[in-house]
Design an enzyme around this catalytic site. Structure first.
Site, PDB file in Angstrom:
ATOM      1  N   CYS A 365       0.847  -1.187   0.000  1.00 40.21           N
ATOM      2  CA  CYS A 365       0.000   0.000   0.000  1.00 40.21           C
ATOM      3  C   CYS A 365       0.879   1.231   0.000  1.00 40.21           C
ATOM      4  CB  CYS A 365      -0.887  -0.005   1.231  1.00 40.21           C
ATOM      5  SG  CYS A 365      -2.464  -0.673   0.845  1.00 40.21           S
ATOM      6  N   TYR A 394      21.894  -6.449  -1.285  1.00 39.34           N
ATOM      7  CA  TYR A 394      21.023  -5.465  -0.653  1.00 39.34           C
ATOM      8  C   TYR A 394      19.541  -5.638  -1.035  1.00 39.34           C
ATOM      9  CZ  TYR A 394      25.616  -3.429   0.194  1.00 39.34           C
ATOM     10  OH  TYR A 394      26.927  -3.249   0.571  1.00 39.34           O
TER      11      TYR A 394
HETATM   12  N1  LLP Z   1      32.786  -1.641   3.814  1.00 33.75           N
HETATM   13  C1  LLP Z   1      32.134  -0.665   4.443  1.00 33.75           C
HETATM   14  C2  LLP Z   1      32.726  -0.032   5.618  1.00 33.75           C
HETATM   15  C3  LLP Z   1      30.881  -0.246   3.973  1.00 33.75           C
HETATM   16  O1  LLP Z   1      30.232   0.753   4.582  1.00 33.75           O
HETATM   17  C4  LLP Z   1      30.299  -0.892   2.856  1.00 33.75           C
HETATM   18  C5  LLP Z   1      28.983  -0.527   2.367  1.00 33.75           C
HETATM   19  C6  LLP Z   1      31.031  -1.938   2.250  1.00 33.75           C
HETATM   20  C7  LLP Z   1      32.281  -2.270   2.752  1.00 33.75           C
HETATM   21  C8  LLP Z   1      30.515  -2.708   1.073  1.00 33.75           C
HETATM   22  O2  LLP Z   1      30.305  -1.891  -0.034  1.00 33.75           O
HETATM   23  P1  LLP Z   1      29.938  -2.560  -1.457  1.00 33.75           P
HETATM   24  O3  LLP Z   1      31.147  -3.312  -1.929  1.00 33.75           O
HETATM   25  O4  LLP Z   1      28.778  -3.463  -1.247  1.00 33.75           O
HETATM   26  O5  LLP Z   1      29.595  -1.396  -2.320  1.00 33.75           O
HETATM   27  N2  LLP Z   1      22.204  -0.402   0.667  1.00 33.75           N
HETATM   28  C9  LLP Z   1      22.978   0.273  -0.354  1.00 33.75           C
HETATM   29  C10 LLP Z   1      24.450   0.057  -0.173  1.00 33.75           C
HETATM   30  C11 LLP Z   1      24.964   0.572   1.159  1.00 33.75           C
HETATM   31  C12 LLP Z   1      26.422   0.261   1.321  1.00 33.75           C
HETATM   32  C13 LLP Z   1      26.901   0.693   2.661  1.00 33.75           C
HETATM   33  N3  LLP Z   1      28.243   0.337   2.933  1.00 33.75           N
HETATM   34  C14 LLP Z   1      22.515  -0.219  -1.731  1.00 33.75           C
HETATM   35  O6  LLP Z   1      21.587  -1.021  -1.796  1.00 33.75           O
HETATM   36  O7  LLP Z   1      23.010   0.238  -2.757  1.00 33.75           O
END
Ligand code: LLP
Length: 441
Positions: A365, A394
């Site tokens: 909704c 995610y």
């Molecule tokens: N290390 C740290 C300290 C982080 O804050 C993050 C992601 C990662 C590694 C991993 O980043 P990646 O390789 O996945 O880009 N919910 C959001 C993404 C938030 C990411 C936060 N930190 C999305 O769905 O795009």
């Protein structure tokens, strides 16, 4: 057999007799056996990403580590797979840590990030003997020292810093800028007293610093700029305190393909970073510090697809056509939150021409409950199965129970075999923690 994957990707999506196969599994049979909505993860794809990290980075630079950022997708089976592949993990909460402990993840391979780690979370981490705590605030060191003193423990720590670089991505997923709730700003009067306190602490071994510039990045530039600032910090730490950092952690953030983005291989980012660090160390007479990366999305995003059953179809003349599916923002909030764009196919018409522009919405909704806006798909009918691509990161980990929607099941597939790794929530699960006070009965 038609391959739906990009040329530079592993072949896990194929079409046979008009049906989408994923890592050897017929997606219509998966939908029938496990129901929809359904999260499907390819073990082959995940293992291949880890293998790419191994050959292009870990084996080239002895001492380096990859800590899978399990916030992207965290289940006991995923952590068991990560452990089997010899990787480390980055956890950011007591819940992720508990999941790791419950899947017997080796403690020394766990690294703990987070801007407000609770005393109870730090207790659990220190008691389990995890490998690294990435300190995020001036108060956290005191908290860690108190726990270590009481438990007669010692932990290895790094400081998370905000190098203040600009990255080209969605504002919500930039974390390395100065105005951030994460990390310590690199002002001399904040960072140096913190480093000095850690160096002199009897309870921690200070190893170095950590940064994470942002997520879904395609350029090496912000990494190189951030590395410059932390190398300068390394030099100043030696000059001020006679202490050499032995570890640098550059976070995650490596971009993936959702639609037409061109995914860069890991060494596009990591080779220039390592060369910069090696050159600095040679010039300044430092031992090369161990480099740690924390990839999340780049390990699991493209390994995932979501399957939905199409229900009501509304054609609003001159406006748009809505296809409603049996899931929505509760299982994938990324379009609603970040306007993320996805592609997909109708799994039972996977070789039909994409002739219609439609908006795929969920059943919540909420008008913003959109999964794909103006997607190109073949003409759909109720009962068709929609497969959305690149949903492995995610999606499940950001799922919610909004509208009392049960969280879908997760299936791990590998070369034609499928295993349920998370059961679908039942209606009973939804109310299993709820209590009616006596006076309302
Ligand atoms: N290390 C740290 C300290 C982080 O804050 C993050 C992601 C990662 C590694 C991993 O980043 P990646 O390789 O996945 O880009 N919910 C959001 C993404 C938030 C990411 C936060 N930190 C999305 O769905 O795009």
């Amino acid at each position: 057999m038609v391959n739906l994957d990009r040329e530079d990707s592993f072949v896990i999506k194929e079409v046979k007799d008009g049906i989408l196969y994923f890592d050897g599994c017929n997606t219509l049979e998966l939908a029938k056996q496990y129901g929809t909505p359904l999260y499907v993860l390819s073990e082959t794809d995940i293992v291949s990403r880890f293998a790419a990290l191994r050959t292009s980075f870990l084996e080239k630079w002895p001492g380096s580590r990859a800590a899978y950022a399990c916030k992207a997708f965290c289940t006991p089976a995923m952590l068991a797979l990560t452990a089997r592949e010899g990787m480390c993990i980055d956890v950011v909460s007591g819940g992720e840590l508990y999941t790791a402990i419950s899947s017997r993840f080796p403690p020394e391979r766990i690294e703990f990030n987070g801007n407000n780690k609770l005393p109870s979370e730090l207790e659990l981490a220190i008691q389990y003997g995890i490998g690294r705590i990435i300190i995020d605030s001036p108060q956290e060191l005191a908290l860690i020292e108190k726990i270590c003193a009481a438990r007669k423990k010692r932990v290895k720590v790094l400081y998370r810093v905000t190098p203040g670089v600009q990255a080209d991505t969605h504002d919500y997923i930039i974390t390395g800028k100065k105005d951030s709730k994460f990390g310590l700003p690199m002002d001399d009067d904040i960072i140096f007293p913190s480093i000095e306190a850690a160096i002199h602490s009897p309870y921690v071994d200070f190893l170095g610093v950590h940064f994470h510039v942002g997520s879904q990045l395609f350029e090496v530039r912000p990494y190189l700029e951030a590395v410059d600032t932390v190398l300068d910090l390394m030099k100043q730490t030696r000059e001020r305190f006679g202490c050499d950092m032995t570890e640098l952690n550059l976070g995650g953030g490596f971009g993936v393909t959702y639609t037409d983005e061109v995914r860069q291989p890991f060494d596009y980012f990591l080779a220039p970073v390592m060369e910069k660090i090696a050159a600095f160390c040679q010039r300044e007479g430092f031992e090369r510090p161990a480099l740690v990366v924390e990839p999340g999305r780049s390990i699991v995003a493209e390994a995932g697809i979501n399957l939905y059953t199409i229900g009501s179809i509304k054609d609003i003349p001159g406006v748009r056509k809505y296809l409603s599916v049996d899931g929505g923002m509760t299982d994938n909030i990324r379009h609603a939150l970040y306007q993320a764009v996805y592609t997909g196919v109708i799994a039972n018409k996977a070789d039909a021409p994409a002739e219609e522009a439609v908006t795929v919405c969920g059943k919540c909704c909420e008008s913003g409950d959109i999964l794909m806006r103006d997607a190109k798909l073949p003409k759909a009918e109720p009962g068709d199965i929609l497969a959305m691509f690149s949903t492995g990161a995610y999606g499940f980990s950001m799922a919610s129970n909004y509208n009392s929607s049960p969280i879908p099941a997760v299936v791990l597939v590998k070369e034609g075999q499928s295993d349920l790794i998370v059961r679908r929530q039942s209606y009973e699960d939804l109310i299993s923690n709820a209590i009616i006070p006596q006076r309302l009965k």
